[in-house]
Each structure stands twice: as structure tokens, then as C-alpha cells.
Design a protein around this motif. Sequence first.
Motif, PDB file in Angstrom:
ATOM      1  N   TYR A 185       0.827  -1.204   0.000  1.00 11.50           N
ATOM      2  CA  TYR A 185       0.000   0.000   0.000  1.00 11.50           C
ATOM      3  C   TYR A 185       0.867   1.261   0.000  1.00 11.50           C
ATOM      4  O   TYR A 185       0.570   2.242  -0.693  1.00 11.50           O
ATOM      5  N   ASP A 186       1.944   1.259   0.803  1.00 11.61           N
ATOM      6  CA  ASP A 186       2.850   2.418   0.826  1.00 11.61           C
ATOM      7  C   ASP A 186       3.439   2.660  -0.560  1.00 11.61           C
ATOM      8  O   ASP A 186       3.523   3.804  -1.032  1.00 11.61           O
ATOM      9  N   LYS A 187       3.868   1.595  -1.213  1.00 10.72           N
ATOM     10  CA  LYS A 187       4.449   1.702  -2.560  1.00 10.72           C
ATOM     11  C   LYS A 187       3.427   2.252  -3.546  1.00 10.72           C
ATOM     12  O   LYS A 187       3.734   3.129  -4.373  1.00 10.72           O
ATOM     13  N   GLU A 200       1.082   9.408  -5.813  1.00 10.42           N
ATOM     14  CA  GLU A 200       1.499  10.787  -5.540  1.00 10.42           C
ATOM     15  C   GLU A 200       2.414  11.307  -6.638  1.00 10.42           C
ATOM     16  O   GLU A 200       2.303  12.472  -7.050  1.00 10.42           O
ATOM     17  N   ARG A 201       3.323  10.443  -7.132  1.00  7.99           N
ATOM     18  CA  ARG A 201       4.204  10.870  -8.221  1.00  7.99           C
ATOM     19  C   ARG A 201       3.407  11.152  -9.489  1.00  7.99           C
ATOM     20  O   ARG A 201       3.681  12.122 -10.206  1.00  7.99           O
ATOM     21  N   ILE A 202       2.412  10.305  -9.776  1.00 10.51           N
ATOM     22  CA  ILE A 202       1.563  10.523 -10.959  1.00 10.51           C
ATOM     23  C   ILE A 202       0.800  11.837 -10.823  1.00 10.51           C
ATOM     24  O   ILE A 202       0.728  12.633 -11.766  1.00 10.51           O
ATOM     25  N   LYS A 203       0.245  12.069  -9.609  1.00 12.66           N
ATOM     26  CA  LYS A 203      -0.511  13.296  -9.370  1.00 12.66           C
ATOM     27  C   LYS A 203       0.387  14.523  -9.492  1.00 12.66           C
ATOM     28  O   LYS A 203       0.017  15.527 -10.105  1.00 12.66           O
ATOM     29  N   ASP A 204       1.600  14.442  -8.901  1.00 12.41           N
ATOM     30  CA  ASP A 204       2.540  15.567  -8.992  1.00 12.41           C
ATOM     31  C   ASP A 204       2.909  15.848 -10.446  1.00 12.41           C
ATOM     32  O   ASP A 204       3.040  17.001 -10.864  1.00 12.41           O
ATOM     33  N   GLY A 205       3.066  14.787 -11.244  1.00 14.95           N
ATOM     34  CA  GLY A 205       3.389  14.960 -12.656  1.00 14.95           C
ATOM     35  C   GLY A 205       2.272  15.649 -13.409  1.00 14.95           C
ATOM     36  O   GLY A 205       2.502  16.532 -14.242  1.00 14.95           O
ATOM     37  N   LYS A 206       1.013  15.250 -13.120  1.00 11.55           N
ATOM     38  CA  LYS A 206      -0.139  15.873 -13.773  1.00 11.55           C
ATOM     39  C   LYS A 206      -0.261  17.335 -13.360  1.00 11.55           C
ATOM     40  O   LYS A 206      -0.504  18.216 -14.183  1.00 11.55           O
ATOM     41  N   ASP A 207      -0.099  17.597 -12.050  1.00 15.73           N
ATOM     42  CA  ASP A 207      -0.207  18.961 -11.558  1.00 15.73           C
ATOM     43  C   ASP A 207       0.887  19.844 -12.164  1.00 15.73           C
ATOM     44  O   ASP A 207       0.647  21.000 -12.539  1.00 15.73           O
ATOM     45  N   HIS A 208       2.076  19.265 -12.307  1.00 16.43           N
ATOM     46  CA  HIS A 208       3.184  20.024 -12.887  1.00 16.43           C
ATOM     47  C   HIS A 208       2.897  20.340 -14.361  1.00 16.43           C
ATOM     48  O   HIS A 208       3.165  21.421 -14.859  1.00 16.43           O
ATOM     49  N   GLY A 209       2.300  19.343 -15.043  1.00 15.14           N
ATOM     50  CA  GLY A 209       1.963  19.548 -16.443  1.00 15.14           C
ATOM     51  C   GLY A 209       0.923  20.633 -16.625  1.00 15.14           C
ATOM     52  O   GLY A 209       0.996  21.451 -17.549  1.00 15.14           O
ATOM     53  N   LYS A 210      -0.068  20.664 -15.714  1.00 13.48           N
ATOM     54  CA  LYS A 210      -1.114  21.690 -15.790  1.00 13.48           C
ATOM     55  C   LYS A 210      -0.514  23.081 -15.546  1.00 13.48           C
ATOM     56  O   LYS A 210      -0.839  24.043 -16.211  1.00 13.48           O
ATOM     57  N   SER A 211       0.396  23.164 -14.558  1.00 12.67           N
ATOM     58  CA  SER A 211       0.973  24.467 -14.235  1.00 12.67           C
ATOM     59  C   SER A 211       1.858  24.964 -15.379  1.00 12.67           C
ATOM     60  O   SER A 211       1.963  26.161 -15.624  1.00 12.67           O
ATOM     61  N   SER A 212       2.516  24.033 -16.079  1.00 14.74           N
ATOM     62  CA  SER A 212       3.395  24.441 -17.190  1.00 14.74           C
ATOM     63  C   SER A 212       2.585  24.978 -18.347  1.00 14.74           C
ATOM     64  O   SER A 212       3.001  25.892 -19.068  1.00 14.74           O
ATOM     65  N   SER A 213       1.385  24.377 -18.549  1.00 16.43           N
ATOM     66  CA  SER A 213       0.546  24.842 -19.655  1.00 16.43           C
ATOM     67  C   SER A 213      -0.147  26.132 -19.278  1.00 16.43           C
ATOM     68  O   SER A 213      -0.424  26.961 -20.095  1.00 16.43           O
TER      69      SER A 213
END
Length: 333
Positions: free
Chosen positions: A312-314, A320-333
Amino acid sequence: MPALHTIQFSLFPEDNERLQNLCGWRNEHFDQVELRMGVEINARGFQVSITGLADRIVKAEEVVRDLYDSTDEETLSPEKVHLLLHEYGLDSAKALDSEQMLVKTRRKTIKTRNPNQANYIEAIQSYDVNFGIGPAGTGKTYLAVACAVEALENEKVRRIILTRPAVEAGEKLGFLPGDLSQKVDPYLRPLFDALFEMMGFETVERLMEKNVIEVAPLAFMRGRTLNDSFIILDEAQNTTVEQMKMFLTRIGFASTAVITGDITQCDLPKHQKSGLRHVIEVLDGVEGIGFTFYQAQDVVRHALVKKIVRAYDKYDRKQERIKDGKDHGKSSS
């Protein structure tokens, strides 16, 4: 896990005064040897059994025999037992890598199984407010109950108070059948199971009738001041920020509070912040408060439980990494 062995032997000559001298008040001399050597000693009259790792039980037998021999000429004391242990090269509790703490109740002795559990017990014995935080199966609730029973039996507190947020019933327990105790029983079952094991069903029932052991939903704690008590708040991840503050400000003189929970298993609505998660930030660095954080490797249940917790931890870290990647992508656009 290394296999445990048991060795049995008899003490001669049989002399009741010498046997009492060997054991000490409330078996304090045996407790001292157990703690230093990481073994368990049981004596029925002059028949002694020692359980532990093979190399330790042999040395422990030597220690017990030497102590009994010395009772022929002197009265033992904790200091004299310490000196003998020192002669054996056992002058500290960690001499045999045993990093172990004991909690003794009348019905059984509970031994810690890893360094984090030992740190937890030491913190409970040292601080008035303690937090045990981590995954299921690490012993945080069980050890808290053990410390509460020990404190009650040694008259360090006058009562034990068990509480838990009844999230599943929305803290509105009026519609449930039975009296107040019966309404919250299902939510406190792990605490009761531990109490029954350490004190016996009849004793627990009798003490509950006398209100020496009290069961109360967290919502009913408001406005009280809890003196001379050992208070356990279980499943604290399901408290709100306001409830946690309310609980912590109920603690009175000569009381000990232990708060346990797993911040990864919060049942609160998503818009509400867990009081346990919040209090970690608020009380960070405050003196006189103990925090013990358990990890997956501290799980002492079935081996699969440890693997499940890690899985579960893994998974959570991956999400969280997937979410951070999506959030980063949204902020870049």
C-alpha cells in the motif's frame, strides 16, 4: 526469527527463605535478569524454567544458580544483582543486543519485540502525553493497554479511561441499542480484548461496574478534567482538529495519555483534516511529549501483513508521483 528454547533445572538445597531472597520483592531480581539478558524466567517453587535464545538461556541459568548460591550468606538487592550481571559482562540492557522492555501485569509479562516498541514503552514511562503512530499490527494499542494495566495494578493511577471516535456512527450514538458502554463496545473491541487477556474477564467487568475502568466515546469527554488516570485514545486518525485539541486539554494532574492511530487509514470525510495528522505539526518540538513512529518493518502480526502495508505504501507513493506529474503539467501549460 531465531527459535526460542526452554531450559529447566532445580535449585538445591530447598530453602524457602533463600528462594524469597532470590526472587526479591515482586520478583524484582528475576525481572532485572530478564531485562538484561532478554529471557523469560518462570519459577514454581524450586523448579525454574528459562525461555529465550539458546546461548542466552545457558548463561541465564548460570546467573540464577550463582544468585541462589549467594543467598546462603547475604541478602540480595537490586544493586547486588546488578554487580553480578556486571561480572558476567551484562552491565547494560543492550549487552546482549536485547533492546527489550518489559511490562509486567499480574496475569502476564509483555516483552517488546523490536527497538521501536522498546522506545514506545520507555516514552510512555517518561512522558505524560505520548503518541504511537503507524500501521496496523505494530502493537501500539496493545502495549498502551499493557502500560495502563501495569499502572493501575501498581496504584500509579486510580482508573483507566478508554475512548475512541465513533466515526462509523457519526458520533451520534443515541439510536444504537443498549446503554452507553454497550453503544461504544464495538468500536473499542481491540482495547477490551487486550484488557481481558491481561486482567481476566471477571476482573474487567467488576472494575467497569465500579467505574475504575471507564468507556466513553470521544464526544462525551468535553468539559471534563481527567486526574489520576491512564487515558487511551485509540484510532486517533479519525479525530477532527477540534476533537484532538479538546481531548488533549482534558488531561489533569497525575495522568498519562496515550494517543494511537494510523494516519494512512483515516475515515473522516475528505474535506476534514485529521486531528492526528494536524497535531504532529502543532506539537513538533514541544518538550514533555513523546512521539513514536512505527514503520512497516515494525509489524509483528502475520508476515503477510507487513507485505500488505509495504504494498500500500508503494502504491500510494506511485499515485502521488503521478498526481505531482499531472499537476506540474497543468501548471506548465
